[in-house]
Design a protein around this motif. Structure first.
Motif, short mmCIF file in Angstrom:
data_model
loop_
_atom_site.label_atom_id
_atom_site.label_comp_id
_atom_site.label_asym_id
_atom_site.label_seq_id
_atom_site.Cartn_x
_atom_site.Cartn_y
_atom_site.Cartn_z
N GLY A 163 -13.25 0.67 -6.13
CA GLY A 163 -14.20 0.99 -5.09
C GLY A 163 -14.54 -0.17 -4.18
O GLY A 163 -15.41 -0.05 -3.31
N ASP A 164 -13.85 -1.30 -4.35
CA ASP A 164 -14.09 -2.45 -3.47
C ASP A 164 -13.46 -2.22 -2.10
O ASP A 164 -13.77 -2.93 -1.15
N ALA A 165 -12.55 -1.28 -2.02
CA ALA A 165 -11.96 -0.86 -0.74
C ALA A 165 -11.76 0.65 -0.83
O ALA A 165 -11.62 1.21 -1.92
N VAL A 166 -11.76 1.31 0.31
CA VAL A 166 -11.59 2.76 0.34
C VAL A 166 -10.12 3.14 0.36
O VAL A 166 -9.70 4.13 -0.24
N ALA A 167 -9.30 2.34 1.04
CA ALA A 167 -7.87 2.65 1.15
C ALA A 167 -7.10 1.37 1.41
O ALA A 167 -7.66 0.32 1.74
N GLY A 168 -5.78 1.47 1.26
CA GLY A 168 -4.92 0.32 1.52
C GLY A 168 -3.48 0.76 1.58
O GLY A 168 -3.12 1.87 1.17
N ILE A 169 -2.63 -0.12 2.08
CA ILE A 169 -1.20 0.15 2.17
C ILE A 169 -0.51 -0.43 0.94
O ILE A 169 -0.68 -1.61 0.62
N CYS A 170 0.26 0.41 0.26
CA CYS A 170 0.97 -0.09 -0.91
C CYS A 170 2.20 0.77 -1.18
O CYS A 170 2.35 1.86 -0.64
N LEU A 220 -10.67 -1.41 4.38
CA LEU A 220 -9.24 -1.36 4.08
C LEU A 220 -8.80 -2.63 3.34
O LEU A 220 -9.32 -3.72 3.58
N ALA A 221 -7.82 -2.47 2.48
CA ALA A 221 -7.22 -3.59 1.77
C ALA A 221 -5.76 -3.72 2.21
O ALA A 221 -5.00 -2.77 2.11
N LEU A 222 -5.40 -4.90 2.73
CA LEU A 222 -4.04 -5.14 3.20
C LEU A 222 -3.47 -6.39 2.53
O LEU A 222 -4.21 -7.28 2.12
N ALA A 223 -2.15 -6.43 2.44
CA ALA A 223 -1.47 -7.59 1.87
C ALA A 223 -0.78 -8.38 2.97
O ALA A 223 -0.44 -7.84 4.03
N ASP A 224 -0.58 -9.64 2.72
CA ASP A 224 0.04 -10.57 3.66
C ASP A 224 1.55 -10.29 3.76
O ASP A 224 2.27 -10.51 2.80
N PRO A 225 2.03 -9.82 4.90
CA PRO A 225 3.47 -9.51 5.03
C PRO A 225 4.35 -10.76 5.03
O PRO A 225 5.57 -10.63 4.85
N THR A 226 3.77 -11.93 5.25
CA THR A 226 4.58 -13.16 5.20
C THR A 226 4.84 -13.59 3.76
O THR A 226 5.68 -14.44 3.51
N LYS A 227 4.10 -13.00 2.81
CA LYS A 227 4.27 -13.35 1.40
C LYS A 227 5.03 -12.26 0.64
O LYS A 227 5.48 -12.49 -0.48
N SER A 228 5.13 -11.08 1.23
CA SER A 228 5.77 -9.96 0.55
C SER A 228 6.70 -9.21 1.50
O SER A 228 6.25 -8.69 2.52
N GLY A 229 7.98 -9.18 1.15
CA GLY A 229 8.94 -8.45 1.97
C GLY A 229 8.67 -6.96 1.97
O GLY A 229 8.89 -6.28 2.98
N LYS A 289 -3.07 -6.38 -5.90
CA LYS A 289 -4.53 -6.41 -5.79
C LYS A 289 -5.05 -5.18 -5.04
O LYS A 289 -6.17 -4.71 -5.30
N ILE A 290 -4.24 -4.64 -4.13
CA ILE A 290 -4.70 -3.56 -3.27
C ILE A 290 -5.06 -2.30 -4.06
O ILE A 290 -6.19 -1.80 -3.96
N PRO A 291 -4.15 -1.73 -4.86
CA PRO A 291 -4.55 -0.53 -5.61
C PRO A 291 -5.67 -0.80 -6.61
O PRO A 291 -6.47 0.09 -6.89
N HIS A 292 -5.71 -2.01 -7.12
CA HIS A 292 -6.79 -2.37 -8.06
C HIS A 292 -8.14 -2.30 -7.37
O HIS A 292 -9.09 -1.69 -7.88
N ASP A 293 -8.24 -2.93 -6.19
CA ASP A 293 -9.51 -2.93 -5.47
C ASP A 293 -9.90 -1.54 -4.98
O ASP A 293 -11.07 -1.18 -4.97
N VAL A 294 -8.90 -0.76 -4.59
CA VAL A 294 -9.18 0.62 -4.17
C VAL A 294 -9.70 1.42 -5.37
O VAL A 294 -10.66 2.18 -5.25
N ALA A 295 -9.07 1.26 -6.50
CA ALA A 295 -9.50 1.99 -7.70
C ALA A 295 -10.92 1.61 -8.11
O ALA A 295 -11.70 2.46 -8.55
#
Length: 522
Positions: free
Chosen positions: A301-308, A220-229, A293-299
């Motif tokens: 194949g560096d990650a299978v899924a992520g929240i975006c 999974l690819a996740l983003a830092d919630p303290t950096k993004s509202g 970065k999340i959809p890029h990495d998912v696209a």
């Protein structure tokens, strides 16, 4: 116009960059000169364009270059046809909403000081604030930085007949003071890679709970919630869904008053949400500072899924679409787990071009401005080159003639929003606490969390070890509302650090216990 008058600072950088190479071979010097000079000359071209335009509009935004280019070009064309004046739009992109907030704080503090000293009109050299989420705009409004928008008087029918509703799925679409208005819709969801799903043997995710599946471990690819509202908002949706689920099935205990039962049920729902976040984080490869970065990495194949957010996922779906309409990248709004919110626009206090700024807002709310968000490139209602893959906020535009030229005609947000209704009473006052909790529970101890989760997976989730893993009492609903919230709002870095250390230590100790117990039980 001399070269030095264009950008003397860039020329200095150029000189000091090439000075060590002046005694080297001539061709090497020329190659280096070309490399360093290119961005300087590019900057010069843009500067000349701005200086030769009749008017200049300065817009601060987190929106990407595609949105800037397509909407900017459309408004420039509209303005020139209306007035005969050439226009230059100066896009300022400090980063996401958090970075923009810090920049605005600094600029307005300086502007207010100038006014206090009798020098200045309170402006900061920026006319429009465009994008960043409803909560961000509410905060800027409370600081007195926004002005009333003309569009509410100019296009009164849009608001009177609910083409733009005051609120939907519990989210406000504009504010009571008429100082900001949503221009397009946003939903939070899951982006996924079809090839990656097949590789780990799972179907496409449909709910937030699906991301806790151990099959996603390290995928999974996740983003830092303290950096993004916006990322923090996605996690808030997840927690709210769990609270809603509990509240739908309240069961009073013997002799328990209903108000006590409701309060207990909210606490239980909060706990469910925090536990789910912990498991999703345990499956994560990383927490990135950049949500893009999340959809890029998912696209890739560096990650299978992520929240975006929806338009990130839809953009990558479009980018990898095949002639038959298939794409290896998909995006889904979790069933019953996300509201429909807006991305707003506002005119800033002290704008140098207030008339132009108001006109920009009015254009964005016009039929032409709205249809650009989802019109197919090259169509009569669409963009020039690239689809924006976002959804208009105007309800009246979802008609067959327009939908035939939409990139996402099946979305129909006002009809397919699900049964989720955002309730600010549940989590809005602990929004900051939630971000803090995710950091100390999932990010600061991410290695320990992943290690404990891997041991649990390998040991087939022994009951006693899982009980410790599921113990999130250190970040309970009550503590989020009081203890953690007080530390955040106190403004004391010492209090916040103490909270971080104390709670982080509790989780690290628990994760260590879980790992040891699971390893021994195998």
């Amino acid at each position: 116009m001399s070269f030095l008058s264009i950008d003397p600072f860039a020329v200095k950088i150029l000189f000091y960059s090439i000075r060590p190479y002046l005694r080297k071979r001539y061709l090497t010097f020329l190659a280096l000169l070309a490399i360093v000079l290119a961005p300087v000359m590019l900057k010069r071209t843009g500067a000349i364009k701005s200086w030769t335009s009749d008017r200049r509009l300065t817009v601060m935004t987190p929106h990407n270059e595609t949105i800037q280019r397509e909407l900017g070009a459309a408004f420039i064309d509209y303005w020139e046809k209306k007035t005969g004046e050439s226009l230059y739009i100066d896009w300022r992109v400090p980063g996401g909403s958090n970075e923009i907030r810090m920049v605005l704080d600094s600029l307005y503090q300086a502007a207010d000081k100038r006014v206090a000293d009798g020098d200045g009109d309170g402006g900061i050299g920026v006319d429009v604030l465009f994008g960043g989420g409803q909560l961000f705009f509410e905060q800027e409004q409370q600081k007195g930085r926004l002005v009333e928008l003309n569009v509410f008087a100019e296009q009164v029918d849009l608001f009177a007949n609910s083409s733009i509703p005051a609120s939907f799925t519990g989210e406000p679409f504009y504010d009571d003071e008429k100082q900001w208005v949503g221009v397009c819709l946003s939903q939070f969801g899951i982006v996924y890679n079809e090839d990656g799903l097949r590789a780990i043997g799972v179907e496409a995710p449909k709910t937030w709970d699906d991301l806790a599946d151990p099959a996603y471990f390290g995928k999974l690819a996740l983003a830092d919630p303290t950096k993004s509202g916006s990322v923090a908002k996605a996690f808030e949706m997840l927690v709210q869904q769990k609270m809603h689920d509990r509240l739908k099935n309240i069961q009073q205990q013997p002799g328990e008053p209903m108000d006590k039962a409701i309060a207990r049920t909210k606490r239980e729902g909060w706990t469910d949400g925090i536990r789910l976040i912990q498991k999703i984080a345990a499956n994560a490869r990383y927490f990135t500072d950049s949500a893009t970065k999340i959809p890029h990495d998912v696209a890739q194949g560096d990650a299978v899924a992520g929240i975006c957010i929806d338009f990130y996922g839809r953009t990558y779906n479009q980018r990898f679409m095949q002639p038959d309409g298939s794409s290896r990248v998909g995006w889904v709004a979790p069933v019953g787990g996300t509201s429909l919110s807006v991305d707003p626009v506002a005119v800033l206090r002290g704008a140098a071009e207030p008339e132009l700024a108001q006109e920009f807002v009015s254009f964005l709310m016009s039929e032409r401005g709205q249809l650009l968000w989802n019109g197919q490139p090259g169509s009569s209602i669409g963009t020039n080159k690239r689809a924006l893959r976002r959804l208009p906020v105007r309800r009246d535009l979802y008609i067959p003639e327009n939908l035939a030229q939409f990139t996402d005609p099946e979305a129909m947000p006002f009809e397919n929003s699900g049964d989720f209704v955002y309730d600010p009473e549940l989590t809005q006052n602990v929004f900051g606490s939630l971000r803090f909790i995710i950091r100390v529970m999932c990010m600061d101890s991410h290695d320990e969390l992943k290690s404990a989760w891997k041991s649990l997976i390998d040991a087939d989730f022994p009951v006693r070890a899982m009980a410790i893993f599921n113990d999130v009492s250190e970040v309970s609903y009550e503590k989020a509302q009081h203890e953690i919230k007080r530390a955040i709002e106190s403004g004391s870095k010492i209090d916040l650090v103490e909270q971080s250390i104390r709670k982080g230590t509790v989780f690290r100790v628990n994760f260590s216990k879980v790992k040891n117990m699971a390893d021994k039980g195998r």
